[in-house]
Design a protein around this motif. Structure first.
Motif, mmCIF file in Angstrom:
data_model
loop_
_atom_site.group_PDB
_atom_site.id
_atom_site.type_symbol
_atom_site.label_atom_id
_atom_site.label_comp_id
_atom_site.label_asym_id
_atom_site.label_seq_id
_atom_site.Cartn_x
_atom_site.Cartn_y
_atom_site.Cartn_z
ATOM 1 N N LEU A 36 40.290 38.557 44.394
ATOM 2 C CA LEU A 36 40.567 39.904 44.890
ATOM 3 C C LEU A 36 41.189 40.779 43.804
ATOM 4 O O LEU A 36 40.864 41.967 43.682
ATOM 5 C CB LEU A 36 41.483 39.838 46.108
ATOM 6 C CG LEU A 36 40.870 39.233 47.379
ATOM 7 C CD1 LEU A 36 41.911 39.183 48.495
ATOM 8 C CD2 LEU A 36 39.652 40.031 47.827
ATOM 9 N N GLY A 37 42.083 40.205 43.008
ATOM 10 C CA GLY A 37 42.697 40.970 41.922
ATOM 11 C C GLY A 37 41.679 41.405 40.886
ATOM 12 O O GLY A 37 41.679 42.562 40.432
ATOM 13 N N TYR A 38 40.796 40.486 40.527
ATOM 14 C CA TYR A 38 39.757 40.840 39.564
ATOM 15 C C TYR A 38 38.809 41.893 40.139
ATOM 16 O O TYR A 38 38.416 42.841 39.453
ATOM 17 C CB TYR A 38 38.966 39.606 39.156
ATOM 18 C CG TYR A 38 37.778 39.922 38.284
ATOM 19 C CD1 TYR A 38 37.946 40.228 36.940
ATOM 20 C CD2 TYR A 38 36.491 39.940 38.816
ATOM 21 C CE1 TYR A 38 36.859 40.541 36.142
ATOM 22 C CE2 TYR A 38 35.398 40.249 38.026
ATOM 23 C CZ TYR A 38 35.589 40.548 36.689
ATOM 24 O OH TYR A 38 34.509 40.864 35.907
ATOM 25 N N GLY A 39 38.459 41.734 41.413
ATOM 26 C CA GLY A 39 37.584 42.721 42.049
ATOM 27 C C GLY A 39 38.215 44.101 42.080
ATOM 28 O O GLY A 39 37.526 45.117 41.893
ATOM 29 N N LEU A 40 39.533 44.161 42.292
ATOM 30 C CA LEU A 40 40.223 45.448 42.309
ATOM 31 C C LEU A 40 40.192 46.108 40.933
ATOM 32 O O LEU A 40 39.928 47.309 40.807
ATOM 33 C CB LEU A 40 41.665 45.253 42.776
ATOM 34 C CG LEU A 40 42.535 46.518 42.817
ATOM 35 C CD1 LEU A 40 41.949 47.537 43.801
ATOM 36 C CD2 LEU A 40 43.975 46.167 43.199
ATOM 37 N N VAL A 41 40.448 45.328 39.899
ATOM 38 C CA VAL A 41 40.400 45.869 38.531
ATOM 39 C C VAL A 41 38.992 46.356 38.194
ATOM 40 O O VAL A 41 38.799 47.414 37.585
ATOM 41 C CB VAL A 41 40.868 44.801 37.523
ATOM 42 C CG1 VAL A 41 40.669 45.290 36.091
ATOM 43 C CG2 VAL A 41 42.329 44.448 37.759
ATOM 44 N N LEU A 42 37.996 45.594 38.612
ATOM 45 C CA LEU A 42 36.599 45.968 38.359
ATOM 46 C C LEU A 42 36.262 47.281 39.069
ATOM 47 O O LEU A 42 35.603 48.165 38.499
ATOM 48 C CB LEU A 42 35.683 44.847 38.844
ATOM 49 C CG LEU A 42 34.242 44.827 38.328
ATOM 50 C CD1 LEU A 42 34.213 44.574 36.837
ATOM 51 C CD2 LEU A 42 33.442 43.750 39.053
ATOM 52 N N PHE A 43 36.744 47.422 40.300
ATOM 53 C CA PHE A 43 36.468 48.640 41.059
ATOM 54 C C PHE A 43 37.188 49.841 40.455
ATOM 55 O O PHE A 43 36.631 50.948 40.405
ATOM 56 C CB PHE A 43 36.905 48.448 42.515
ATOM 57 C CG PHE A 43 36.662 49.644 43.387
ATOM 58 C CD1 PHE A 43 35.373 49.989 43.774
ATOM 59 C CD2 PHE A 43 37.714 50.436 43.808
ATOM 60 C CE1 PHE A 43 35.138 51.102 44.569
ATOM 61 C CE2 PHE A 43 37.497 51.547 44.607
ATOM 62 C CZ PHE A 43 36.201 51.880 44.989
ATOM 63 N N MET A 44 38.401 49.649 39.975
ATOM 64 C CA MET A 44 39.139 50.749 39.348
ATOM 65 C C MET A 44 38.435 51.223 38.075
ATOM 66 O O MET A 44 38.373 52.428 37.803
ATOM 67 C CB MET A 44 40.569 50.306 39.043
ATOM 68 C CG MET A 44 41.425 50.080 40.283
ATOM 69 S SD MET A 44 43.051 49.393 39.894
ATOM 70 C CE MET A 44 43.748 50.709 38.899
ATOM 71 N N MET A 45 37.887 50.293 37.307
ATOM 72 C CA MET A 45 37.136 50.689 36.116
ATOM 73 C C MET A 45 35.877 51.462 36.501
ATOM 74 O O MET A 45 35.497 52.431 35.839
ATOM 75 C CB MET A 45 36.782 49.449 35.293
ATOM 76 C CG MET A 45 35.894 49.727 34.080
ATOM 77 S SD MET A 45 36.595 50.945 32.927
ATOM 78 C CE MET A 45 37.954 49.999 32.240
#
Length: 322
Positions: free
Chosen positions: A300-309
């Protein structure tokens, strides 16, 4: 669009090219410049004697009779006073290939009479050549291959296969220099480089596992190894099959040619992440543990960073209006 005027050129420099003659129009009922409105049509190829001239497939040059210049154009547009329209002028070198034109539409003459002597009704109807499915398929593949092989010209946004996995450059779809606006194709930097890391880690894991097994060590459980080799190995083959052929091509190449391989590399990265976060494979049901929550938080943390980018760079490609 009919202007109800006659095409005219004279020995006056064109607005954008002082070496070429200006083209303009002249009132139809004013005969004071009659000689300057005389043109002749010169066919651009050696047509057979009895072959009729065809619109859209017949090419010609429009030569001015008094000055011998040819109707010609170029990509640069006229200034604001001419509404940025494309300029046409008289080229003193009629032999240039860029002075060749073709007929787009046939319209009525000044007396509103339709063009005469049309013989479409008398022409024999061409019967399409009968071909079975396999011949059509082979012909289509050959034509696509020939067309792609001919795309050898340089392009400012072309890139080589070595650059694609690292997203070194994208592609500009549209640019407006006056307002400094641009639509630019670029990948998600975090996702793109995650795929590169995933590929590298997978190759490293496979190499380390092979080396360990030659030394009679078994660091990876058989069930995990089988899934790693079968699933992730298949994705690696897909990545290579869609990526390697571009190194043999001598045509224009762009970053979008890598997208199928990029999808395969994303699957590899996901498989590697699953391998790192999993100790073993539990059959038939895997029960949640403390490590399960850690894995979920990581994803979930990685997905959030990916979405923010994605949100950060989306305006470059998808554009938004204020």
């Amino acid at each position: 669009m009919p202007t109800n005027t006659l095409l005219l050129t004279h020995d006056v420099a064109s607005p954008l090219m002082p070496t070429n003659q200006e083209f303009t129009t002249w009132a139809r009922d004013d005969y004071t410049r009659h000689n300057d409105t005389l043109f002749k049509i010169q066919l651009a190829w050696d047509a057979p004697e009895n072959e009729p001239f065809k619109s859209k497939s017949g090419y010609f040059k429009l030569i001015h009779v008094p000055t011998k210049v040819a109707l010609w154009t170029h990509p640069k547009t006229l200034p604001d006073w001419a509404f940025k329209q494309q300029e046409i002028n008289g080229n003193k070198n009629p032999s240039e290939r860029s002075a060749i034109w073709y007929v787009e539409d046939i319209i009525a003459d000044q007396y509103n009479d339709e063009p005469a002597d049309r013989d479409e009704d008398q022409r024999p109807v061409k019967v399409p050549k009968s071909m079975n499915f396999f011949k059509k398929y082979i012909e289509l593949q050959l034509l696509m291959f020939q067309h792609n092989a001919g795309l050898t010209a340089s392009h400012p946004y072309a890139s080589g296969p070595l650059n694609w996995p690292f997203m070194i450059s994208g592609i500009s779809f549209w640019t407006d220099n006056d307002t400094q606006k641009q639509i630019y194709l670029v990948g998600n930097i975090i996702g793109w480089w995650t795929c590169v890391v995933g590929l590298s880690v997978f190759v490293g894991i496979i190499a380390a596992d092979l080396l360990a097994r030659r030394r009679a060590m078994d660091p990876i459980p058989d069930s995990v190894r089988n899934r790693l080799w079968n699933n992730t190995g298949f994705f690696l083959i897909v990545w290579g099959v869609h990526y390697a052929p571009f190194f043999l091509m001598n045509r224009q190449l762009f970053i979008h040619h890598y997208l199928p391989s990029h999808l395969a590399s994303a699957l590899i990265a996901g498989s590697v992440l699953n391998f790192i976060l999993s100790d073993t494979i539990n059959y038939p049901i895997s029960y949640a543990t403390s490590k399960t929550r850690l894995r979920l938080a990581t994803v979930l943390g990685y997905g959030l960073v990916l979405f923010m980018m994605f949100i950060y760079i989306a305006p470059l490609t998808y554009v938004h209006q204020d």
